[in-house]
Design an enzyme around this catalytic site. Structure first.
Site, mmCIF file in Angstrom:
data_model
loop_
_atom_site.group_PDB
_atom_site.id
_atom_site.type_symbol
_atom_site.label_atom_id
_atom_site.label_comp_id
_atom_site.label_asym_id
_atom_site.label_seq_id
_atom_site.Cartn_x
_atom_site.Cartn_y
_atom_site.Cartn_z
ATOM 1 N N ASN A 1 -1.241 -3.062 -10.931
ATOM 2 C CA ASN A 1 0.155 -2.619 -10.871
ATOM 3 C C ASN A 1 0.841 -3.452 -9.795
ATOM 4 O O ASN A 1 0.619 -3.237 -8.609
ATOM 5 C CB ASN A 1 0.195 -1.128 -10.513
ATOM 6 N N LYS B 1 3.882 -3.539 -8.949
ATOM 7 C CA LYS B 1 5.044 -2.873 -8.342
ATOM 8 C C LYS B 1 6.243 -3.841 -8.300
ATOM 9 O O LYS B 1 6.398 -4.642 -9.200
ATOM 10 C CB LYS B 1 4.688 -2.345 -6.952
ATOM 11 N N HIS C 1 3.936 7.342 -12.217
ATOM 12 C CA HIS C 1 3.377 6.877 -10.938
ATOM 13 C C HIS C 1 3.981 7.702 -9.802
ATOM 14 O O HIS C 1 5.150 8.097 -9.868
ATOM 15 C CB HIS C 1 3.680 5.381 -10.761
ATOM 16 N N GLU D 1 5.164 6.904 -7.091
ATOM 17 C CA GLU D 1 6.414 6.343 -6.550
ATOM 18 C C GLU D 1 7.597 6.710 -7.449
ATOM 19 O O GLU D 1 8.708 6.922 -6.966
ATOM 20 C CB GLU D 1 6.262 4.827 -6.366
ATOM 21 N N GLU E 1 -4.647 9.271 -8.945
ATOM 22 C CA GLU E 1 -4.228 8.513 -7.769
ATOM 23 C C GLU E 1 -3.773 9.482 -6.679
ATOM 24 O O GLU E 1 -2.603 9.890 -6.663
ATOM 25 C CB GLU E 1 -3.059 7.586 -8.126
ATOM 26 N N GLY F 1 -1.705 2.629 -1.172
ATOM 27 C CA GLY F 1 -1.117 1.670 -0.239
ATOM 28 C C GLY F 1 -1.404 1.957 1.220
ATOM 29 O O GLY F 1 -0.766 1.400 2.105
ATOM 30 N N SER G 1 -5.850 2.439 -2.963
ATOM 31 C CA SER G 1 -6.541 1.518 -2.058
ATOM 32 C C SER G 1 -7.890 1.046 -2.601
ATOM 33 O O SER G 1 -8.876 0.952 -1.863
ATOM 34 C CB SER G 1 -6.686 2.141 -0.668
HETATM 35 C C1 PEP Z 1 -0.930 1.938 -7.181
HETATM 36 O O1 PEP Z 1 0.103 1.329 -7.011
HETATM 37 O O2 PEP Z 1 -1.084 2.589 -8.202
HETATM 38 C C2 PEP Z 1 -1.964 1.853 -6.153
HETATM 39 C C3 PEP Z 1 -3.059 2.531 -6.327
HETATM 40 O O3 PEP Z 1 -1.717 1.064 -5.043
HETATM 41 P P1 PEP Z 1 -2.794 0.563 -3.957
HETATM 42 O O4 PEP Z 1 -3.967 0.012 -4.702
HETATM 43 O O5 PEP Z 1 -2.075 -0.482 -3.170
HETATM 44 O O6 PEP Z 1 -3.183 1.747 -3.137
#
Ligand code: PEP
Length: 254
Positions: free
Chosen positions: A9, A11, A95, A97, A167, A173, A213
């Protein structure tokens, strides 16, 4: 039975030139990935550039969001028809976000899942609890409610065509990953709920990804868990070498 899926992803990162550079790097190092699926989800503005590069390769193309109507007066929105037209086969939906920053709720997210399915896009439905919710012992309740709300009223056949990404919001992040055991426990719960909504046989075929992460140094331990069927990767998908190491995870000895 479930082919692992490694999804990046991106972003709101990567201009078209940067996207080209990243995909060229991925293609250079990809090698044989016939026992797994690889997916990149660039921003809308880079979809066409990436489509031209990945066509005919093992890398699939996905988008990061979709609106629920095929067309119309919805300024700024992108429809599932448009995503198909650009070669997308997946779309991320719900997501954290989108939920936290853009105020998307379970009802809209459920409609997005249906819209994606109606246009032959595989939705990757994201669910996950916040830190205060986990600390209060509500993680499972929150995640189960998100899954049930987004998939309410759908047929087993529809549910069988989705991918779930667990998630935990506190892990996205932050560098703070769920332990493989905690992630496995939640994945097992999600699969049980999917089994109740369909049947255990159908639930056994659904890919449940972990996100939060994921890095080259933790992918092998995460994917060794029996109910972790791949990863949704943010930060570590922005560089070819780190995403390739995740794609090239060492298969668990099961
Ligand atoms: C994500 O954007 O879905 C995500 C898991 O980000 P990250 O791997 O940076 O934590």
């Amino acid at each position: 039975m479930r082919t692992p899926l490694l999804a990046g992803n991106w972003k709101m990162y990567k201009t078209t030139g940067e996207a080209r550079e990243l995909v060229e790097g991925l293609l250079r190092g990809l090698g044989d990935v016939s026992d797994r699926r690889v997916l990149v989800c660039p921003p809308f503005t880079a979809l066409q550039t990436v489509r031209d590069l990945v066509q005919g390769t093992p890398i699939a193309l996905g988008a990061q969001d979709v609106y629920i109507e095929p067309q119309g007066a919805f300024t700024g929105a992108i429809s599932p028809v448009m995503l198909r037209d650009l070669g997308c086969s997946y779309v991320i939906v719900g997501h954290s976000e989108r939920r936290a920053i853009f105020g998307e709720g379970d009802e809209l997210i459920g409609k997005k899942v249906r819209a994606a399915l109606a246009h032959d896009l595989t939705p990757i439905l994201c669910v996950g609890e916040t830190k205060p919710q986990r600390d209060a012992g509500q993680a499972e309740t929150v995640v189960v409610a998100q899954v049930r709300a987004a998939l309410a009223g759908m047929t087993p056949e529809q549910i069988s065509r989705i991918v779930i990404a667990y998630e935990p919001v506190w892990a996205i992040g932050t560098g703070d990953t769920a332990t493989p055991e905690d992630a496995q426990a939640m994945h097992e719960t999600i699969r049980r709920i999917l089994g109740e909504m369909t049947s255990p046989n159908v639930a056994a075929t659904i890919n449940i990804l972990y996100g939060g992460s994921v890095r080259p140094d933790n992918i092998d331990d995460l994917i060794a868990q029996p109910d972790i069927d791949g990863a949704l990767v943010g930060g570590a998908s922005l560089k070819a070498d780190s995403f390739l190491r995740i794609v090239h995870f060492l298969p668990p000895q099961r």
